[in-house]
Design an enzyme around this catalytic site. Structure first.
Site, PDB file in Angstrom:
ATOM      1  N   LYS A  38       0.894  -1.156   0.000  1.00 25.61           N
ATOM      2  CA  LYS A  38       0.000   0.000   0.000  1.00 25.61           C
ATOM      3  C   LYS A  38       0.930   1.202   0.000  1.00 25.61           C
ATOM      4  O   LYS A  38       1.269   1.757   1.051  1.00 25.61           O
ATOM      5  CB  LYS A  38      -0.883  -0.023   1.249  1.00 25.61           C
ATOM      6  CG  LYS A  38      -1.862   1.145   1.368  1.00 25.61           C
ATOM      7  CD  LYS A  38      -3.098   0.938   0.544  1.00 25.61           C
ATOM      8  CE  LYS A  38      -4.117   2.051   0.803  1.00 25.61           C
ATOM      9  NZ  LYS A  38      -5.288   1.941  -0.075  1.00 25.61           N
ATOM     10  N   ASP A  55      -6.124  -0.278   6.397  1.00 23.45           N
ATOM     11  CA  ASP A  55      -6.074  -1.068   5.164  1.00 23.45           C
ATOM     12  C   ASP A  55      -4.730  -1.771   5.023  1.00 23.45           C
ATOM     13  O   ASP A  55      -4.667  -2.957   4.674  1.00 23.45           O
ATOM     14  CB  ASP A  55      -6.319  -0.175   3.955  1.00 23.45           C
ATOM     15  CG  ASP A  55      -7.753   0.316   3.870  1.00 23.45           C
ATOM     16  OD1 ASP A  55      -8.618  -0.228   4.579  1.00 23.45           O
ATOM     17  OD2 ASP A  55      -8.017   1.256   3.094  1.00 23.45           O
ATOM     18  N   GLY A 118      -3.795   0.594  -4.741  1.00 25.54           N
ATOM     19  CA  GLY A 118      -3.796   2.038  -4.894  1.00 25.54           C
ATOM     20  C   GLY A 118      -4.583   2.730  -3.797  1.00 25.54           C
ATOM     21  O   GLY A 118      -4.916   2.130  -2.771  1.00 25.54           O
ATOM     22  N   ALA A 119      -4.873   4.006  -4.012  1.00 24.43           N
ATOM     23  CA  ALA A 119      -5.659   4.798  -3.071  1.00 24.43           C
ATOM     24  C   ALA A 119      -6.790   5.459  -3.838  1.00 24.43           C
ATOM     25  O   ALA A 119      -6.569   6.018  -4.920  1.00 24.43           O
ATOM     26  CB  ALA A 119      -4.785   5.856  -2.398  1.00 24.43           C
TER      27      ALA A 119
END
Length: 238
Positions: A38, A55, A118-119
């Site tokens: 992440k 997350d 991803g974000a």
């Protein structure tokens, strides 16, 4: 065969982490080694060990062999806002090259399945000139698309798929993650997604197979999510 993918979503809260953790759990069931990244996460909490993101911690729990948190989430930002704004507020410059370096180290571990998450959605900015969608291009990774199934999902999914392919990347597969279980005509919506996302498109990108439909779960633990996912398409990806 070693496989690595970039996981993106149709929007924030589409369920990228839920699905990524489920895919990793499905791989571990097969006795495969797993790794996850992440690269940047906002909305982190201060702990005695430093900033931590829920997350990233969820992904960390699905990594075998275990990985240090900093290897998974090298850039942790406390403000729960868009990453480029959070980074600016704390005096950090986000760039594709800066995020790619630690992810290349992660990929070099050669786990059987590596997922880099991803974000937000596909076009999240990193700075005034670069976006996070440039990272999978720099790492030469195919993409797994998580579709958050709710009102508006069909258009969001089609637009995201088109954007990914327009950027020159291939979609290895997509997952329907049911966010709103009371979505009107849910079955018809899922059929429509399967039709449009699975079409053979004219620009030689091929079809995007559905890796699973995950219903709205009261307790979306990775092992439960894995029951609804088929990783054969990913592990056979060429």
């Amino acid at each position: 065969m070693k496989r690595a993918f970039f996981v993106t979503g149709t929007d924030t809260d589409a369920g990228k982490t839920v699905i990524a953790a489920g895919l990793l759990a499905a791989a571990r069931r097969r006795g495969l080694s797993t790794a996850a990244g992440k690269p940047v996460a906002s909305g982190c909490t201060r702990t005695p060990h430093g900033l931590r993101n829920t997350d990233a911690l969820a992904l960390q729990r699905e990594c075998r062999p275990e990985l240090a948190y900093e290897m998974i989430n090298p850039v942790a930002l406390e403000p729960a806002i868009a990453p480029h704004i959070a980074a600016r507020e704390v005096g950090i410059e986000l760039t594709v090259s800066a995020l790619a370096a630690p992810m290349r180290t992660l990929l070099a571990r050669q786990a059987d399945l590596t997922l880099i998450e991803g974000a937000g959605g596909w076009r999240v900015p990193l700075n005034e000139h670069e976006s996070l969608c440039e990272l999978p291009h720099a790492l030469a990774l195919p993409v797994v698309l998580v579709v958050g199934v709710r009102l508006g999902a069909i258009s969001h999914a089609r637009l995201t798929l088109e954007a990914i392919e327009r950027d020159g990347l291939r979609v290895a597969g997509w997952v329907a993650n049911v966010i709103e279980g009371d979505t009107a005509r849910l079955a018809e919506n899922l059929d429509t997604l399967k039709h449009w996302l699975g079409l053979d498109r004219d620009h030689a990108m091929g079809r995007a197979p559905c890796l699973g439909v995950v219903p709205r779960l009261a307790d979306p633990e990775p092992e439960r999510v894995a029951d609804y996912l088929d990783i054969d398409e990913l592990m056979d990806w060429a």
